[in-house]
Enzyme design. Structure first.
Site, PDB file in Angstrom:
ATOM      1  N   ASP A 217      -8.485  -9.246   4.944  1.00 36.47           N
ATOM      2  CA  ASP A 217      -8.199  -7.622   5.527  1.00 36.47           C
ATOM      3  C   ASP A 217      -9.247  -7.690   6.714  1.00 36.47           C
ATOM      4  O   ASP A 217     -10.021  -6.835   6.598  1.00 36.47           O
ATOM      5  CB  ASP A 217      -8.026  -6.584   4.683  1.00 36.47           C
ATOM      6  CG  ASP A 217      -7.666  -5.236   5.415  1.00 36.47           C
ATOM      7  OD1 ASP A 217      -7.178  -5.584   6.434  1.00 36.47           O
ATOM      8  OD2 ASP A 217      -7.631  -4.292   4.780  1.00 36.47           O
TER       9      ASP A 217
ATOM     10  N   GLU B  79     -12.160  -1.731  12.198  1.00 33.78           N
ATOM     11  CA  GLU B  79     -12.482  -0.941  11.048  1.00 33.78           C
ATOM     12  C   GLU B  79     -13.492  -1.335  10.114  1.00 33.78           C
ATOM     13  O   GLU B  79     -14.111  -0.665   9.518  1.00 33.78           O
ATOM     14  CB  GLU B  79     -10.934  -1.166  10.336  1.00 33.78           C
ATOM     15  CG  GLU B  79     -10.976  -0.722   8.930  1.00 33.78           C
ATOM     16  CD  GLU B  79      -9.706  -0.937   8.144  1.00 33.78           C
ATOM     17  OE1 GLU B  79      -8.679  -1.477   8.719  1.00 33.78           O
ATOM     18  OE2 GLU B  79      -9.659  -0.696   6.908  1.00 33.78           O
TER      19      GLU B  79
ATOM     20  N   GLU C 261       0.875  -1.253   0.058  1.00 35.26           N
ATOM     21  CA  GLU C 261       0.052  -0.043  -0.062  1.00 35.26           C
ATOM     22  C   GLU C 261       0.733   1.348   0.048  1.00 35.26           C
ATOM     23  O   GLU C 261       0.606   2.026   0.667  1.00 35.26           O
ATOM     24  CB  GLU C 261      -0.977  -0.016   1.164  1.00 35.26           C
ATOM     25  CG  GLU C 261      -1.985  -1.242   1.255  1.00 35.26           C
ATOM     26  CD  GLU C 261      -3.003  -1.177   2.236  1.00 35.26           C
ATOM     27  OE1 GLU C 261      -2.483  -0.870   3.451  1.00 35.26           O
ATOM     28  OE2 GLU C 261      -3.880  -1.831   2.085  1.00 35.26           O
TER      29      GLU C 261
END
Lengths: 493, 493
Positions: free
Chosen positions: B160, B188, B87
């Site tokens: 993820d 998240e 990323e």
């Protein structure tokens, strides 16, 4: 005012207005109204229009409907604050309209609900030989063109919240428009959350200044409270210094500035000493020994900071971006008036910004009586000397010292007064709780280091122009050392 | 670990290391060591070198000196965590070196001080037909190439931090390298600070999974604690959910996830129920009625969330960027594997990601016994069905319902179980203080609205493929309504 002047249009959308309503419901019981900043381009960004031209019918209707929507949620909503055509914010000038056109369009929408517009005069887009003059040049000609529910909000002072500024010439120059004062409590240029500075003396100095707009006694305070020109609508703003810290302001003494602002907003005749006295007793203890010592610290703190940062009328010589430490050498931003060298104009002949008739003539914006106080190099109050004059290094000051020696004297006095302040505080351990005592003590350690940094960096730099010796203990670091310091994450940045 | 995996090199400069030392001094008395994230390009950014190539002598020397500098300040410094070539973060592959080259270079510098490197396996730069496979494809071939003071840190799970994932195939596949578990406490993808979700059942489900790497009983937990392959160096990480909130975690029940992580880190055999029981008693009251009701809420909360968000093995169908609300239709990011449609692959024939031999064959990364559990559509645990199979809308589920009906059943059950949870909580007012009771109650109101949002948005969208009716109360809004929702400042973004 819940939102920042650098506004975001989303605050005016339904999900956010519901949050604003929740806060309004909380504040209402205390008699406090909420206000919002209005982003001028909101009709485009959230309204789907192609323009935000204030003379366009659809734009006017959009704002009218938006205001109606807000008042349906919040019947006692206060109104809008607007930063327009300033530092990248959109505004009426994008459509070749005036600030009055923009303010009046919003004022029309708010009028049916008794809402008001506070329109900021902090603008410097226009080309000018002196940023000092720009707010006046843009706004004074519009006097009389604003609707009755518009206030013009003027920063203290003409440049930008410096440790010391002469009052803005717009105070007194707008006779048909209520002019608000905007103080800054956050200490952007005054050591931020780290330095102990009691701002009441700074606020008082400006409020007590005489504009002579209607003869002697036309004090800035009497313009701010509306009495001089008989405005029932009047106001005073403080850029708040409260945040997420447990003690609200980071530095415990930051609370005293929030407090001083509140007290002076209701009664500007109260003395700085009385405010300090009340704050100390409400915050710490009624012990007379503690009160006397702490009051002394507070009442001298502002002058001490001015001495180690920007004595004798120096201004805006902080590092670009962070506005924290000294960088009088800085000259790397594209606009000249964003750079410190623009403001001090040091050269081999002397230092300071000539704003008299031989220079930018900014003094002409003041009433003749005020101008007279400043225009003669030999009678100008030395506190403001370098604000208005480019002065020879060898110029003889009232003390008998040369300007260079006087500059050194003030910078060294700032540091030594700060060290006295430290000693005074360190003697107070027995009076208060350990946590608060120690926090202030530790911050004073940092403040002392940074006062030395300011003194050394500025004097070593200005010495490259004056070519004269520093008549005191010599700086232990070089100018190159100070120039090389780099603060990618400085506090407040 | 004091800093974020998306690292900033400045943390390794003197002024910041002094702050790290201050924290280390605070934590030391509790037996806690501090660690830092190391930005791989730090030798360039703060070291003035032209490269960060791990095989370059100057780079190696730079890290050795930097590590020495750190240990002079912090003698018990723990070591580095690194997110490399992931990323946008720099890494050894920028210089055509392997992850092992990068990790070992840092490990060499840390070795004299007994420091360690935690090197994250969350990478997906490589081209692959299935992001699920990429961490394994990059790291498994490096097994045996890492120095002894290197741990490889593997996210739960292969994609993820989804509400439910099968365990990562890297657990069990690295026999010569200690593999750490990285859980995410911050929710998240689990309603962030707004939804009540007790994560212990999620953590346990994964820790209790059997990798079959050394035969039956090769549990993920036994790889994480080092016992399966006999590593004395082992670890478990939790992406912390504590912040500036007065109650640390925003949602009061977020504390229970921080607590559950701590308990399981020391003893993964303890049950979710026992953890919930202890947390409730330590947090609220010992009243048996309150404990029983609250325990029920906590223990069902994770399955309830999975039902209204991503039942039957759906994953990563959240809105891009904020990862908060549903956006299974989303397909506007440049990389295909950043978009929800990549993960659910709904079409007129069915829904789900075929990871069997007829598809991406990600299942081949597991031990044969694990593969067998998942590879047959008819015997695969339906919790993971759409993780591994593209399934016809009419496929008959164990319940006798078609897949489409089963999907509807789970989404509707999620909402109705959430409403039960609300009722249970609302009956507990008498047991605890008004402030905490009301805060949780208000958050459950929001959670209920958002569970309906998830259910309606997902089913209306998937219905455009299945073409079948929703066999229950019909959504009161249209798919277009949900698609048009826009969240420029969604929580956590």
């Amino acid at each position: 005012m819940l939102t920042n002047v650098n506004a975001n249009a989303y605050i005016l959308t339904k999900p956010w207005l519901e949050k604003v309503k929740a806060l309004a419901d909380v504040f209402r019981v205390y008699g406090i109204k909420v206000y919002l900043t209005a982003r001028f381009s909101a009709p485009i960004e959230i309204g789907g229009l192609k323009t935000a031209d204030p003379l366009n019918d659809s734009v006017q209707d959009w704002w009218k409907n938006k205001v109606k929507e807000i008042y349906e949620l919040i019947p006692d909503f206060g109104g809008f604050l607007v930063k327009a055509n300033s530092e990248g914010q959109p505004g009426p000038q994008n459509y070749h309209r005036t600030h009055a056109d923009g303010a009046n369009m919003l004022a029309n929408a708010l009028e049916p609900f008794n809402g008001i517009v506070m329109w900021r005069a902090f603008v410097y887009d226009q080309q000018s030989d002196d940023r000092f003059k720009q707010a006046y040049e843009e706004f004074q000609p519009l006097d009389g063109k604003f609707k009755q529910n518009v206030l013009v909000q003027v920063k203290n002072g003409p440049i930008d919240f410096q440790p010391r500024e002469p009052f803005s010439p717009l105070f007194g120059a707008m006779k048909k428009t209520p002019v608000m004062m905007e103080f800054q409590l956050t200490q952007e240029y005054l050591g931020q959350g780290t330095h102990l500075v009691f701002e009441a003396p700074l606020f008082k100095e400006v409020l007590d200044a005489d504009t002579w707009a209607k003869g002697k006694g036309s004090l800035v305070s009497r313009i701010v409270d509306g009495s001089l020109y008989n405005f029932s609508l009047n106001g005073i703003a403080g850029v708040a210094n409260i945040g997420n810290d447990k003690n609200w302001t980071g530095h415990l003494f930051g609370q005293s500035n929030w407090y001083a602002f509140g007290r002076l907003a209701w009664d500007y005749t109260i003395s700085s000493e009385a405010i300090a006295n009340d704050w100390i007793r409400q915050t710490f203890t009624n012990d007379a020994g503690f009160i006397a010592a702490t009051k002394k610290i507070m009442l001298t703190s502002h002058e001490t900071l001015v001495n180690y940062m920007t004595p004798l009328g120096l201004h805006h010589i902080m590092g670009n971006g962070h506005h924290y430490g000294p960088a009088p050498w800085s000259n790397n931003l594209p606009r000249s008036d964003w750079n410190p060298v623009y403001y001090h104009k040091a050269d081999s002949a002397g230092i300071g910004f000539d704003r008299t008739a031989t220079g930018s003539n900014a003094l002409a914006q003041y009433a003749p009586e005020v101008r007279k106080q400043f225009e003669d190099l030999n009678t100008c109050d030395e506190k403001y000397l370098l604000w208005f004059h480019h002065v020879n290094w060898k110029h003889k000051m009232k003390s008998g010292r040369s300007l260079w020696e006087e500059l050194c004297y003030h910078y060294y006095k700032g540091v030594s007064d700060l060290r006295d302040m430290q000693q005074q505080w360190n003697a107070l351990e027995k009076y208060i709780d350990a946590e608060r005592f120690r926090q202030v003590k530790m911050l004073l350690v940092i403040q002392e280091q940074e006062a030395v940094w300011w003194r050394n960096a500025c004097l070593l730099y200005f010495q490259t122009f004056s070519g004269m010796p520093i008549p005191d203990e010599q700086p232990d670091k070089t100018l190159e050392y100070y120039k090389k310091l780099n603060f990618p994450y400085a506090p407040g940045n």
